[in-house]
Design an enzyme around this catalytic site. Structure first.
Site, PDB file in Angstrom:
ATOM      1  N   TYR A  74       0.854  -1.189   0.000  1.00  0.00           N
ATOM      2  CA  TYR A  74       0.000   0.000   0.000  1.00  0.00           C
ATOM      3  C   TYR A  74       0.882   1.229   0.000  1.00  0.00           C
ATOM      4  O   TYR A  74       1.819   1.324   0.799  1.00  0.00           O
ATOM      5  CB  TYR A  74      -0.901  -0.008   1.239  1.00  0.00           C
ATOM      6  CG  TYR A  74      -1.822   1.191   1.348  1.00  0.00           C
ATOM      7  CD1 TYR A  74      -2.864   1.380   0.430  1.00  0.00           C
ATOM      8  CD2 TYR A  74      -1.661   2.137   2.359  1.00  0.00           C
ATOM      9  CE1 TYR A  74      -3.715   2.471   0.530  1.00  0.00           C
ATOM     10  CE2 TYR A  74      -2.514   3.230   2.471  1.00  0.00           C
ATOM     11  CZ  TYR A  74      -3.542   3.398   1.555  1.00  0.00           C
ATOM     12  OH  TYR A  74      -4.379   4.490   1.665  1.00  0.00           O
TER      13      TYR A  74
ATOM     14  N   ASP B 264       9.215   2.862   0.304  1.00  0.00           N
ATOM     15  CA  ASP B 264       8.122   3.473   1.058  1.00  0.00           C
ATOM     16  C   ASP B 264       8.286   3.034   2.507  1.00  0.00           C
ATOM     17  O   ASP B 264       7.891   1.932   2.887  1.00  0.00           O
ATOM     18  CB  ASP B 264       6.770   3.025   0.482  1.00  0.00           C
ATOM     19  CG  ASP B 264       5.603   3.656   1.239  1.00  0.00           C
ATOM     20  OD1 ASP B 264       5.832   4.237   2.318  1.00  0.00           O
ATOM     21  OD2 ASP B 264       4.456   3.549   0.751  1.00  0.00           O
TER      22      ASP B 264
ATOM     23  N   LYS C 132       3.794   8.702   9.285  1.00  0.00           N
ATOM     24  CA  LYS C 132       3.495   8.109  10.589  1.00  0.00           C
ATOM     25  C   LYS C 132       4.446   8.615  11.700  1.00  0.00           C
ATOM     26  O   LYS C 132       4.269   9.725  12.158  1.00  0.00           O
ATOM     27  CB  LYS C 132       3.429   6.593  10.452  1.00  0.00           C
ATOM     28  CG  LYS C 132       2.312   6.250   9.426  1.00  0.00           C
ATOM     29  CD  LYS C 132       1.861   4.830   9.335  1.00  0.00           C
ATOM     30  CE  LYS C 132       0.570   4.758   8.517  1.00  0.00           C
ATOM     31  NZ  LYS C 132       0.626   4.026   7.278  1.00  0.00           N
TER      32      LYS C 132
HETATM   33  C1  LIG Z   1       0.081   4.552   5.899  1.00  0.00           C
HETATM   34  C2  LIG Z   1       0.861   4.326   4.677  1.00  0.00           C
HETATM   35  C3  LIG Z   1       0.815   5.203   3.580  1.00  0.00           C
HETATM   36  C4  LIG Z   1      -0.174   6.323   3.498  1.00  0.00           C
HETATM   37  O1  LIG Z   1       0.021   7.300   4.470  1.00  0.00           O
HETATM   38  P1  LIG Z   1      -1.213   8.272   4.830  1.00  0.00           P
HETATM   39  O2  LIG Z   1      -0.595   9.236   5.798  1.00  0.00           O
HETATM   40  O3  LIG Z   1      -2.277   7.414   5.401  1.00  0.00           O
HETATM   41  O4  LIG Z   1      -1.621   8.929   3.569  1.00  0.00           O
HETATM   42  C5  LIG Z   1       1.685   4.984   2.526  1.00  0.00           C
HETATM   43  N1  LIG Z   1       2.540   3.951   2.537  1.00  0.00           N
HETATM   44  C6  LIG Z   1       2.613   3.088   3.566  1.00  0.00           C
HETATM   45  C7  LIG Z   1       3.606   1.984   3.532  1.00  0.00           C
HETATM   46  C8  LIG Z   1       1.757   3.233   4.649  1.00  0.00           C
HETATM   47  O5  LIG Z   1       1.791   2.337   5.640  1.00  0.00           O
END
Ligand SMILES: *Cc1c(COP(=O)(O)O)cnc(C)c1O
Length: 420
Positions: A144, A239, A267
């Site tokens: 994701y 990511d 995060k």
């Molecule tokens: C949470 C997450 C996102 C998206 O971040 P948001 O602040 O919710 O837009 C993107 N990549 C990874 C791996 C994530 O866990």
């Protein structure tokens, strides 16, 4: 447990927001119950609107590595707020935070502060395309990367339980250049490079996948991605929105010793406030406006209150090196209790998932083999006993340094009860 007030609030929320929520997984549809509404939180505890108390293993999906309401973080935010909530202009805090991030992630030679992980990844991909002059990107099934159009293909997280392989409302043209590979399968990546010579702008990957449940990279997988992107002059994007400052202070890239060209953070880096980051090699970041022609901007980017929360959080993590050892110890204890209870557990540091399948989970198809009904039973069993976990099979359990040894022990006891 009484949930009268939560149920009342939920029925009101349904009138205003789709599914009553501002982010789909919160609706708890995948675990067969209604959401509890949160009133407040402190340390490793979270309290709902009816006054029920839970040990929290969601930790706001990752940001709260220090637990809730860490005094240093809260006071830093209050101090910043008193000077103004937003200027839409330069301020010194941005430099100090950027400096700390670059020190932890030396691969991020230059970086930009943005407001969400979605925005960070979207911007990193745009910069990679601008830099290479190529359109196609490779992503992995089950990873994701936020909800921007081009990345919503087999995207993991909330899309896995909703049986939505991809979002509607995304024109086919937007995902045409998104090529799908299988996590931990180097052959699937090799094939895409062979079929699309000199056309791949970047490979984007969660260096330890955590949005199809936790799926660590197998030996050699990340090394392979590093090599094939280098050989083909494509950009490797990690990511690290979840893994950054979690698997180690320098994230997965420090843990596994692989240096990507670009990184997205979110995060933890915002300490509980809306802040995320993208950055990487100077020559790529110099393509971003106003230096270059890749446009990316933000009214609230570098927001002083968010910067204060992020900086205070990183200062604590940087200073207290024992934090990661403690997290490892507590998480290993949880893993041990789960394994003893007969559960199939994947763990990487303070991220873990118990999969309700007999298969070894190493990619999207094996993750999808999990019995989500059984997971729902497990979720409700824990919730009824004061343990708050993710309302979906395909998410991680997050351990924070606020989790006391007593609470970890109590959680382990409840997990062993489940086995009976
Ligand atoms: C949470 C997450 C996102 C998206 O971040 P948001 O602040 O919710 O837009 C993107 N990549 C990874 C791996 C994530 O866990």
């Amino acid at each position: 447990m009484d949930h009268t007030k939560s149920e009342l609030l939920y029925s009101q929320a349904l009138e205003f927001m789709p599914g009553g929520v501002n982010s789909p997984v919160r609706a708890c549809k995948a675990v067969g119950r209604k959401p509890v509404f949160i009133e407040k939180a402190s340390g490793d505890r979270i309290f709902d609107a009816d006054g029920n108390e839970y040990i929290d293993y969601v930790c706001s999906w990752g940001p709260n590595i220090l637990g809730h309401c860490r005094p240093e973080v809260i006071s830093a935010v209050i101090k910043a707020c008193e000077k103004g909530l937003t200027f839409g202009a330069c301020h010194e805090g941005e430099i100090r935070l950027a400096e700390m991030i670059k020190k932890a992630f030396p691969s991020m030679e230059m970086l930009r502060l943005v407001n969400s992980g979605t925005e960070a990844v979207m911007s990193a991909v745009r910069a990679a395309r601008g830099f290479t002059g190529r359109d196609k990107i490779i992503k992995f099934e089950g990873c994701y990367h936020g909800h921007s159009d081009g990345l919503l293909v087999r995207a993991g997280s909330g899309l896995m339980t909703g049986s939505i392989p991809a979002s509607s409302g995304v024109p086919a043209g937007y995902t045409e250049s998104t090529l799908l590979a299988q996590y931990n399968d180097t052959g699937s990546v090799q094939r895409l490079f062979d079929e699309n010579r000199n056309e791949i702008a970047c490979v984007i990957v969660e260096p330890c996948a955590a949005n199809m449940g936790v799926v660590p990279p197998e030996k050699g997988f990340l090394e392979f991605l590093r090599k094939i992107t280098e050989d083909n002059k494509a950009v490797l994007i990690f990511d690290e929105v979840i893994t950054g400052f979690r698997l180690s202070f320098g994230g997965a890239q420090e843990l596994y010793g692989i240096k990507p060209d670009m990184t997205a953070l979110g995060k933890i880096v915002g300490g509980g406030m809306p802040l995320a980051v993208y950055g990487g090699k100077k020559e790529i970041m110099e393509c971003v406006a106003p230096l270059g022609s890749v446009y990316q901007a933000g009214t609230l980017s570098g927001n002083p209150a968010a910067v204060a929360a992020g900086t205070a959080t990183l200062e604590i993590l940087e200073k207290d090196k024992s934090i990661y050892k403690e997290l490892e110890k507590k998480s290993a204890a949880l893993e041990k209790a789960m394994v003893s209870a007969g559960l199939n557990v994947n763990r990487c540091g303070s991220l873990l998932t118990a999969f309700f399948t007999e298969e070894r989970v190493k990619d999207y198809p094996s993750a999808k083999s999990a019995d989500v009904t059984r997971y729902g039973e497990f979720y409700r069993f824990l919730l009824d006993r004061g343990i708050y976990t993710a309302p979906s099979q395909f998410e991680a359990m997050f351990v924070s340094c606020a989790h006391s040894d007593e609470d970890i022990e109590r959680t382990c006891d409840i997990i062993s009860e489940w086995a009976k």
